[in-house]
Design a protein around this motif. Structure first.
Motif, PDB file in Angstrom:
ATOM      1  N   ILE A 268       0.854  -1.182   0.000  1.00 14.07           N
ATOM      2  CA  ILE A 268       0.000   0.000   0.000  1.00 14.07           C
ATOM      3  C   ILE A 268       0.894   1.238   0.000  1.00 14.07           C
ATOM      4  CG2 ILE A 268      -1.702   1.319   1.343  1.00 14.07           C
ATOM      5  CD1 ILE A 268      -2.863  -1.232   0.155  1.00 14.07           C
ATOM      6  N   ASP A 269       0.639   2.171  -0.909  1.00 16.19           N
ATOM      7  CA  ASP A 269       1.391   3.426  -0.952  1.00 16.19           C
ATOM      8  C   ASP A 269       0.831   4.333   0.140  1.00 16.19           C
ATOM      9  OD1 ASP A 269       2.562   5.895  -1.450  1.00 16.19           O
ATOM     10  OD2 ASP A 269       2.249   5.798  -3.621  1.00 16.19           O
ATOM     11  N   GLU A 270       1.533   4.374   1.241  1.00 14.32           N
ATOM     12  CA  GLU A 270       1.051   5.107   2.403  1.00 14.32           C
ATOM     13  C   GLU A 270       1.139   6.622   2.245  1.00 14.32           C
ATOM     14  OE1 GLU A 270       2.593   3.352   6.067  1.00 14.32           O
ATOM     15  OE2 GLU A 270       2.689   1.432   5.004  1.00 14.32           O
ATOM     16  N   SER A 271       1.774   7.092   1.154  1.00 19.00           N
ATOM     17  CA  SER A 271       1.834   8.534   0.921  1.00 19.00           C
ATOM     18  C   SER A 271       0.567   9.048   0.232  1.00 19.00           C
ATOM     19  CB  SER A 271       3.058   8.891   0.075  1.00 19.00           C
ATOM     20  OG  SER A 271       2.901   8.450  -1.265  1.00 19.00           O
ATOM     21  N   VAL A 272      -0.273   8.141  -0.249  1.00 17.75           N
ATOM     22  CA  VAL A 272      -1.532   8.514  -0.900  1.00 17.75           C
ATOM     23  C   VAL A 272      -2.661   8.256   0.090  1.00 17.75           C
ATOM     24  CG1 VAL A 272      -3.086   8.060  -2.823  1.00 17.75           C
ATOM     25  CG2 VAL A 272      -0.608   7.873  -3.155  1.00 17.75           C
ATOM     26  N   PRO A 273      -3.312   9.323   0.576  1.00 17.81           N
ATOM     27  CA  PRO A 273      -4.367   9.135   1.576  1.00 17.81           C
ATOM     28  C   PRO A 273      -5.594   8.444   0.980  1.00 17.81           C
ATOM     29  CG  PRO A 273      -4.229  11.442   0.948  1.00 17.81           C
ATOM     30  CD  PRO A 273      -3.101  10.732   0.258  1.00 17.81           C
ATOM     31  N   PRO A 274      -6.271   7.601   1.769  1.00 18.90           N
ATOM     32  CA  PRO A 274      -7.472   6.931   1.274  1.00 18.90           C
ATOM     33  C   PRO A 274      -8.649   7.892   1.182  1.00 18.90           C
ATOM     34  CG  PRO A 274      -7.144   6.426   3.577  1.00 18.90           C
ATOM     35  CD  PRO A 274      -5.959   7.229   3.146  1.00 18.90           C
ATOM     36  N   VAL A 275      -9.576   7.554   0.294  1.00 16.74           N
ATOM     37  CA  VAL A 275     -10.834   8.302   0.179  1.00 16.74           C
ATOM     38  C   VAL A 275     -11.986   7.300   0.148  1.00 16.74           C
ATOM     39  CG1 VAL A 275      -9.806  10.266  -1.037  1.00 16.74           C
ATOM     40  CG2 VAL A 275     -10.763   8.373  -2.355  1.00 16.74           C
ATOM     41  N   MET A 276     -13.160   7.795   0.520  1.00 19.71           N
ATOM     42  CA  MET A 276     -14.394   7.014   0.447  1.00 19.71           C
ATOM     43  C   MET A 276     -15.185   7.556  -0.740  1.00 19.71           C
ATOM     44  SD  MET A 276     -14.543   4.979   3.206  1.00 19.71           S
ATOM     45  CE  MET A 276     -16.253   4.735   3.607  1.00 19.71           C
ATOM     46  N   VAL A 277     -15.760   6.665  -1.545  1.00 24.91           N
ATOM     47  CA  VAL A 277     -16.551   7.060  -2.710  1.00 24.91           C
ATOM     48  C   VAL A 277     -17.942   6.468  -2.559  1.00 24.91           C
ATOM     49  CG1 VAL A 277     -16.722   7.021  -5.217  1.00 24.91           C
ATOM     50  CG2 VAL A 277     -14.456   7.052  -4.133  1.00 24.91           C
ATOM     51  N   ASP A 278     -18.954   7.343  -2.522  1.00 27.60           N
ATOM     52  CA  ASP A 278     -20.347   6.909  -2.421  1.00 27.60           C
ATOM     53  C   ASP A 278     -20.876   6.523  -3.798  1.00 27.60           C
ATOM     54  OD1 ASP A 278     -20.731   7.218   0.355  1.00 27.60           O
ATOM     55  OD2 ASP A 278     -21.109   9.366   0.124  1.00 27.60           O
TER      56      ASP A 278
ATOM     57  N   ASP B 124     -23.155   7.795  -5.491  1.00 31.68           N
ATOM     58  CA  ASP B 124     -23.423   8.938  -6.367  1.00 31.68           C
ATOM     59  C   ASP B 124     -22.138   9.619  -6.829  1.00 31.68           C
ATOM     60  OD1 ASP B 124     -22.532  10.298  -4.121  1.00 31.68           O
ATOM     61  OD2 ASP B 124     -24.395  11.408  -3.794  1.00 31.68           O
ATOM     62  N   GLY B 125     -20.984   9.049  -6.445  1.00 34.03           N
ATOM     63  CA  GLY B 125     -19.699   9.604  -6.860  1.00 34.03           C
ATOM     64  C   GLY B 125     -19.102  10.600  -5.885  1.00 34.03           C
ATOM     65  N   THR B 126     -19.803  10.906  -4.793  1.00 32.05           N
ATOM     66  CA  THR B 126     -19.269  11.826  -3.798  1.00 32.05           C
ATOM     67  C   THR B 126     -18.010  11.229  -3.174  1.00 32.05           C
ATOM     68  OG1 THR B 126     -21.488  12.632  -3.286  1.00 32.05           O
ATOM     69  CG2 THR B 126     -19.760  13.059  -1.645  1.00 32.05           C
ATOM     70  N   VAL B 127     -16.950  12.039  -3.129  1.00 34.46           N
ATOM     71  CA  VAL B 127     -15.674  11.597  -2.578  1.00 34.46           C
ATOM     72  C   VAL B 127     -15.440  12.307  -1.253  1.00 34.46           C
ATOM     73  CG1 VAL B 127     -13.181  11.523  -2.944  1.00 34.46           C
ATOM     74  CG2 VAL B 127     -14.731  11.204  -4.883  1.00 34.46           C
ATOM     75  N   THR B 128     -15.116  11.532  -0.233  1.00 38.92           N
ATOM     76  CA  THR B 128     -14.832  12.065   1.094  1.00 38.92           C
ATOM     77  C   THR B 128     -13.468  11.567   1.528  1.00 38.92           C
ATOM     78  OG1 THR B 128     -17.193  11.871   1.619  1.00 38.92           O
ATOM     79  CG2 THR B 128     -15.698  12.219   3.463  1.00 38.92           C
TER      80      THR B 128
END
Length: 113
Positions: A46-56, A58-62
């Motif tokens: 896992i590239d730990e320098s790239v923060p994770p995101v959540m994708v709903d 409807d495409g909303t990214v958090t």
């Protein structure tokens, strides 16, 4: 045949700088053995320098992730093997190469594949 996840968290691998190359070489040798044996599916870290995101849906990214997976990092290998015992044998090879214990998990059977 079942696919198995063999993995370890970053914090489990405690090495001195002078050991990094030897561990890298040893772990790549195990990957090459798995490829030669025809059991390698996928692997990497896992590239730990790239923060994770959540994708709903409807495409909303958090920014962020589920609280229980906040510490998802480290190295992973997915192998397709005939048995749990074979997965344990490969995990031992990775544990020796990486100088840390490995976790073994089986993927559920997908009848559509």
């Amino acid at each position: 045949m079942t696919k198995y996840l063999i993995s370890f968290p970053s914090g489990a691998m405690v090495l001195h700088d002078e050991d990094l190359q030897a561990v890298s070489d040893a772990s790549h040798a195990v990957v090459e053995q798995a490829k030669a044996a025809g059991v390698w599916v996928f692997g990497g870290g896992i590239d730990e320098s790239v923060p994770p995101v959540m994708v709903d849906g409807d495409g909303t990214v958090t920014e962020g992730t589920y609280p229980q997976t906040r510490q998802l990092e480290g190295g992973y290998a997915v192998l397709e093997l005939p048995s749990h015992e074979a997965a344990v044998e490969w995990a031992a090879k990775f544990a020796t190469a990486c100088r840390c214990a490995q976790e073994v998990r089986a993927f559920g059977y997908d009848p559509a594949s």
